[in-house]
Design an enzyme around this catalytic site. Structure first.
Site, mmCIF file in Angstrom:
data_model
loop_
_atom_site.group_PDB
_atom_site.id
_atom_site.type_symbol
_atom_site.label_atom_id
_atom_site.label_comp_id
_atom_site.label_asym_id
_atom_site.label_seq_id
_atom_site.Cartn_x
_atom_site.Cartn_y
_atom_site.Cartn_z
ATOM 1 C CB ALA A 157 -11.975 -7.550 -4.485
ATOM 2 C CE1 TYR A 158 -8.739 -4.081 2.554
ATOM 3 C CE2 TYR A 158 -7.547 -2.355 1.388
ATOM 4 C CZ TYR A 158 -8.003 -2.910 2.563
ATOM 5 O OH TYR A 158 -7.729 -2.284 3.762
#
Length: 254
Positions: A157-158
């Site tokens: 996600a990051y």
């Protein structure tokens, strides 16, 4: 730090109450700019405002949830209402998410990280740019990461959100290149922020391994990152737009 003169100019720092955002806010204030801090945490916002005021800064704090368009709009409107204009914006709000194998990734975490790190930057630029156009232009720095230009296992996600920041930066820079708006991204390497200092206490081996991936063998200071932010907003970078600028101790060169 290179001396810039931003007297009479106004900077909005979204995510400006800690870490790289607060360091950038302090650097703008020391360069003579008026500064608006926007962030979710009201207690930290009051503390950051008081700390900058003690140094002589002209500063306000605006409670802001970067995930919500109406909240971001109020932050921009509040900045212009108080200071009369908007010249610079640093979109620094972000969060890390979890580190897990793909099949174990939590969808709620994914959605939350993307909402803050990616949608938040999109919303910020949507509202910042019209305010800048009203007074002839400005400069925006979106805070990405070395992982906006590289991958990292189990940090989906990051990494995806920071790649999105780089992509938006390039697209918006092209859209406004002839209208007096410059948009760049700072792709930060490991930086000794309060969050990283806390990580050094709780997961020292993980932090050491990350630092070892940087050929210079150390983390950046917050001031080093803030210096890059100010340069990207300065007249010295007047021909620079759409650039994802790595400030990474050689990480991406390795």
């Amino acid at each position: 730090m290179i001396r810039h003169d931003f007297t009479g100019r106004v900077a909005l720092i979204i995510g400006g109450t800690s870490g790289l955002g607060l360091a950038s806010a302090r650097a703008f204030a020391r360069a003579g700019a008026s500064v608006a801090l926007a962030a979710r945490g009201e207690e930290k916002g009051r503390e950051a405002r008081a700390a900058l005021e003690a140094e002589g800064a002209r500063v306000i704090f605006l409670p802001t949830d970067v995930r919500e368009g109406a909240s971001v709009a109020r932050a921009v409107e509040g900045t212009v209402m108080h200071f009369g204009r908007l010249d610079f914006a640093v979109n620094s709000a972000g969060q890390g998410g979890d580190m897990a194998p793909l099949e174990s990734t939590n969808q709620d975490v994914w959605d939350d990280v993307m909402a803050c790190n990616a949608r938040g930057v999109w919303l910020a630029m949507r509202h910042e740019i019209p305010a800048m156009l009203a007074t002839g232009g400005g400069a925006i720095v979106n805070i990405s990461s070395i992982y906006g230009l590289a991958g990292r296992a189990a940090h989906h996600a990051y990494v995806a959100s920071k790649h999105a920041v780089v992509g938006m930066t390039k697209s918006v820079a092209l859209e406004y290149a002839t209208r007096g708006i410059r948009v760049n991204a700072l792709c930060a390497g490991a930086t000794r922020t309060p969050a990283m200092r806390q990580a050094e206490t709780y997961v020292p081996d993980l932090v050491r391994a990350l630092v070892d991936e940087h050929p210079m063998g150390r983390m950046a200071t917050e001031d080093e990152m803030a210096s890059a932010v100010l340069w990207l907003c300065s007249d010295g970078a007047g021909f620079v737009t759409g650039v994802p600028l790595p400030v990474d101790g050689g990480f991406l060169a390795a």
